[in-house]
Design an enzyme around this catalytic site. Structure first.
Site, short mmCIF file in Angstrom:
data_model
loop_
_atom_site.label_atom_id
_atom_site.label_comp_id
_atom_site.label_asym_id
_atom_site.label_seq_id
_atom_site.Cartn_x
_atom_site.Cartn_y
_atom_site.Cartn_z
N SER A 119 0.85 -1.19 0.00
CA SER A 119 0.00 0.00 0.00
C SER A 119 0.89 1.24 0.00
O SER A 119 1.76 1.36 -0.86
CB SER A 119 -0.95 -0.02 1.20
OG SER A 119 -1.92 1.01 1.09
N HIS A 145 -2.32 -1.20 -3.53
CA HIS A 145 -3.43 -0.25 -3.38
C HIS A 145 -3.11 1.01 -4.19
O HIS A 145 -2.24 1.79 -3.83
CB HIS A 145 -3.63 0.12 -1.91
CG HIS A 145 -4.03 -1.02 -1.05
ND1 HIS A 145 -3.86 -1.03 0.32
CD2 HIS A 145 -4.63 -2.20 -1.35
CE1 HIS A 145 -4.33 -2.17 0.82
NE2 HIS A 145 -4.80 -2.90 -0.18
N MET A 237 -0.42 1.32 5.18
CA MET A 237 -1.28 1.63 6.32
C MET A 237 -2.25 0.48 6.57
O MET A 237 -2.61 -0.24 5.66
CB MET A 237 -2.08 2.90 6.04
CG MET A 237 -1.28 4.18 6.00
SD MET A 237 -2.26 5.57 5.40
CE MET A 237 -3.75 5.36 6.37
N ASP A 240 -4.48 -4.74 5.96
CA ASP A 240 -4.87 -5.59 4.84
C ASP A 240 -3.73 -6.53 4.48
O ASP A 240 -2.59 -6.10 4.29
CB ASP A 240 -5.23 -4.72 3.63
CG ASP A 240 -5.81 -5.54 2.49
OD1 ASP A 240 -6.46 -6.58 2.76
OD2 ASP A 240 -5.63 -5.14 1.32
#
Length: 309
Positions: A119, A145, A237, A240
């Site tokens: 991410s 992401h 962050m 996930d």
């Protein structure tokens, strides 16, 4: 300042030059905003290569709902950048130290599959990791992401810098060594068996852990690979990927999280480390070599079948 936000809608040279100048003056995280079009996709990739931690899509003028959502996401990213992120190092783009080939350690890369999730800060971590992968590295499937407008350009840029082939997944491809497929930025991507081969396919666009595509969805689909699977969770962050990585480890896969020192945001890797999902941690550029060594060690320690005449 504690964080810098730059609009890539400025003139092309001005925006990138401004980012580079600001990073020289202020060692703080930089977030960029970009309109959702092909022209700015290339600019977004340039910004990421210049050290921007994350690029968010700026909706067109008059899209009040989109503007409100952007405001909420931007506030979250700024808070995270202030409290948990660190700026991307201003190191020169040194030549990669490529890991040893799989054939040199006696492994057949076609037997394995590597699933990777990332991410915030992921573009830089992925570049560092993939540049060190040898041409005969096992097939890689990646969830980063990133807005859907940017993933194709991002994959093409990585392809230019790596020995392996990197491209955005179309869906339905049969995986092959020396290839990395990056999930499109708006649909979950999963691994699926097709006889003796692995393929990838897109499923749906529901949010999982507030993300689509989700790293957990990819990792859960890789559980079927068992001890021939490898899961890698890079900077980002939230959490996930931590749950799916734990499922992979319980199924016998080799699992690795990016280490704290090299992570731009030590969120997702931290969740994996604290839950016991990650067996190992390492900076991105060392992960390909670590994978080759650990898989070779596992292959040597596996009892070989005895033929009876």
């Amino acid at each position: 300042p504690e964080v810098i936000v730059v609009d890539l809608g400025l003139e092309r040279n001005d925006a990138i030059r401004l980012i580079q100048q600001l990073r020289q003056l202020y060692p703080v995280p930089v977030i960029a905003l970009a309109p959702p079009d092909a022209e700015h996709a290339e600019r977004a990739v340039q910004a990421l290569n210049s050290g921007v931690a994350e690029v968010l899509v700026r909706p067109p003028q008059g899209d009040f709902i989109g503007a409100r959502r952007l405001g909420e996401r931007l506030v979250d990213r700024i808070r995270a950048a202030i409290h948990t992120a660190r700026p991307i190092p201003k190191n020169p783009d040194r030549a990669p130290r490529r890991a040893a080939s799989f054939s040199s350690v006696g492994l057949d890369p076609a037997r394995y599959v590597v699933a990777v999730g990332a991410s915030t800060g992921g573009p830089q971590a992925l570049r560092a990791m993939l540049r060190c992968a040898p041409r005969d590295f096992p097939p890689i499937v990646i969830v980063q992401h990133m807005p859907v407008f940017f993933t194709k350009s991002f994959a093409a840029n990585l392809d230019h810098h790596c020995a392996i082939d990197v491209r955005e997944a179309v869906g339905g491809e049969t995986l092959a060594p020396g290839t990395a497929l990056i999930a499109r930025g708006d649909t979950h991507l999963v691994l699926a068996r097709d006889g003796l081969n692995w393929t990838v396919r897109y499923t749906d666009s529901r949010l999982v852990n507030l993300h689509c595509p989700s790293v957990d969805v990819l990792f859960d689909s890789a559980v079927a690979a068992g001890s021939f699977g490898v899961g890698v969770l890079l900077t980002g962050m939230g959490a996930d990927g931590a749950s799916g990585l734990l499922h992979m480890r319980r199924a016998g896969a080799l699992t690795i999280a990016q280490d704290r020192q090299s992570s731009i945001v030590y969120g997702m890797p931290k969740a994996a480390a604290e839950s016991g999902a990650a067996a190992l941690s390492a900076p991105p550029e060392r992960i390909p070599g670590l994978i080759a060594r650990r898989l070779a060690d596992a292959a040597r320690s596996t009892p070989q079948p005895v033929s009876v005449k």
